[in-house]
Design an enzyme around this catalytic site. Structure first.
Site, PDB file in Angstrom:
ATOM      1  N   GLY A   1       0.386   5.683   0.620  1.00 57.10           N
ATOM      2  CA  GLY A   1      -0.451   6.828   0.932  1.00 57.10           C
ATOM      3  C   GLY A   1       0.399   8.058   1.166  1.00 57.10           C
ATOM      4  N   GLY A   2      -0.239   9.093   1.663  1.00 58.16           N
ATOM      5  CA  GLY A   2       0.480  10.334   1.883  1.00 58.16           C
ATOM      6  C   GLY A   2       1.547  10.252   2.947  1.00 58.16           C
ATOM      7  N   PHE A   3       1.421   9.274   3.859  1.00 60.17           N
ATOM      8  CA  PHE A   3       2.366   9.160   4.962  1.00 60.17           C
ATOM      9  C   PHE A   3       3.514   8.201   4.678  1.00 60.17           C
ATOM     10  CE2 PHE A   3      -1.557  10.450   7.160  1.00 60.17           C
ATOM     11  CZ  PHE A   3      -1.089  11.602   7.766  1.00 60.17           C
TER      12      PHE A   3
ATOM     13  N   LYS B   1       7.645  -0.668   6.640  1.00 57.79           N
ATOM     14  CA  LYS B   1       6.999   0.608   6.364  1.00 57.79           C
ATOM     15  C   LYS B   1       8.062   1.680   6.161  1.00 57.79           C
ATOM     16  CE  LYS B   1       2.726  -0.361   8.829  1.00 57.79           C
ATOM     17  NZ  LYS B   1       1.751   0.125   9.837  1.00 57.79           N
TER      18      LYS B   1
ATOM     19  N   GLU C   1       4.934   4.226   2.493  1.00 57.92           N
ATOM     20  CA  GLU C   1       4.745   3.039   1.667  1.00 57.92           C
ATOM     21  C   GLU C   1       4.890   1.808   2.551  1.00 57.92           C
ATOM     22  OE1 GLU C   1       6.742   5.013  -2.364  1.00 57.92           O
ATOM     23  OE2 GLU C   1       7.875   3.566  -1.134  1.00 57.92           O
ATOM     24  N   THR C   2       4.064   0.803   2.305  1.00 54.87           N
ATOM     25  CA  THR C   2       4.104  -0.426   3.081  1.00 54.87           C
ATOM     26  C   THR C   2       4.416  -1.589   2.153  1.00 54.87           C
ATOM     27  OG1 THR C   2       2.449   0.456   4.609  1.00 54.87           O
ATOM     28  CG2 THR C   2       2.842  -1.915   4.672  1.00 54.87           C
TER      29      THR C   2
ATOM     30  N   ASP D   1      -6.946   5.795  14.023  1.00 51.22           N
ATOM     31  CA  ASP D   1      -7.339   5.376  12.673  1.00 51.22           C
ATOM     32  C   ASP D   1      -8.080   4.044  12.702  1.00 51.22           C
ATOM     33  OD1 ASP D   1      -7.656   5.668   9.981  1.00 51.22           O
ATOM     34  OD2 ASP D   1      -5.580   5.237   9.431  1.00 51.22           O
TER      35      ASP D   1
ATOM     36  N   GLY E   1       0.821  -1.201   0.000  1.00 51.88           N
ATOM     37  CA  GLY E   1       0.000   0.000   0.000  1.00 51.88           C
ATOM     38  C   GLY E   1       0.852   1.248   0.000  1.00 51.88           C
TER      39      GLY E   1
END
Length: 271
Positions: free
Chosen positions: A21-23, A43, A25-26, A136, A19
């Protein structure tokens, strides 16, 4: 032969991207330093090195390590810096995300929803006892583990603070951690509380009972409260618990997971 560019931290071979996102990569990875090359999750935080970010990173890594003592929270194996990026290495949870179970337009039975909420609250009791707000809670961050069928809570939002530090070391407060639809007002305003997690779980409960995604919930224009009871056939006692969990005034909610769990357990044992 393993390509050097696919090795992180000298031992973690990247298998695939899970995945982005803005924070950060995983990645799914393999630990090449252990027999059988066991899988793990790597991560990469998408913010380059600065002193302030390093301090936050080390602090939040300590939090994740402490929380990993719970059997239903992924264990933190390692954290490090490489090429001016920050990395976390956590336990890989082989299972099914709840968002694969919760489908738009399909509701789950009341007994199943109560059971799911009870188990998540049991995990949150431990989290809240450590003075941590997950920030979250949503179906994508809860996994039904294949090995024992237990729920596992993943992807704590606290470490994302690292990604909210600019190049000058100043904290950026404009970015709200969380998933749209599950974020209460106080969290959206940058002031999350323990009861913010209770709100998100309550939203999940209503979603599971109604089959309606939170972004499609209707609100009472006079009170701002969610209108949902007419879309679910459940006991009034459960509806009352959920309404308290998702109250738009955080002072009117359950203050912690312990309080919410007590009422859910009474409901669960009453049949």
């Amino acid at each position: 032969m393993v390509k050097a560019e696919n090795i992180i931290g000298g031992r973690y071979q990247i298998v695939k991207l899970l995945g982005k996102g803005g924070f950060g990569e995983t990645y799914l990875a393999e630990d090449r330093h252990l027999p059988g090359y066991p899988k793990c999750v790597v991560k990469k935080l998408l913010f380059r090195y600065c002193d302030k970010a390093k301090q936050l990173f080390e602090r939040e890594a300590q939090v994740l390590y402490r929380l990993g003592e719970h059997p239903q929270i992924p264990f933190l194996f390692a954290y490090f810096e490489e090429k001016q990026y920050f990395y976390l290495v956590q336990e890989f949870i082989d299972g099914l995300e709840l968002n694969q179970i919760i489908q738009e337009g399909k509701s789950l039975p009341e007994t199943q929803v109560i059971s799911l909420m009870r188990e998540v609250l049991e995990i949150l009791v431990f989290v809240h006892q450590n003075k941590i707000v997950h920030r979250d809670i949503n179906p994508k961050n809860i996994i039904r583990r294949h090995s024992d069928r237990k729920l596992v809570l993943i992807d704590f939002g606290a470490v994302k603070d690292v990604c909210q530090v600019d190049a000058q070391g100043q904290t950026q407060l404009t970015v709200a951690v969380g998933t749209p639809g599950y974020i209460p007002d106080e969290q959206a305003n940058g002031k999350p509380r323990l009861c913010s997690d209770i709100y998100a779980l309550g939203i999940m409960g209503i979603q599971m009972l109604t089959g309606v995604h939170p972004i499609n919930f209707q609100e009472d224009p006079n009170t701002g409260r969610i209108i949902w009871r007419n879309q679910a056939k459940i006991r009034p006692a459960l509806a009352n618990i959920l309404d308290k969990m998702v109250h738009n005034d955080c002072r009117q909610r359950y203050l912690s997971a312990v309080e919410a769990l007590q009422d859910i357990e009474i409901l669960a044992t009453s049949g």
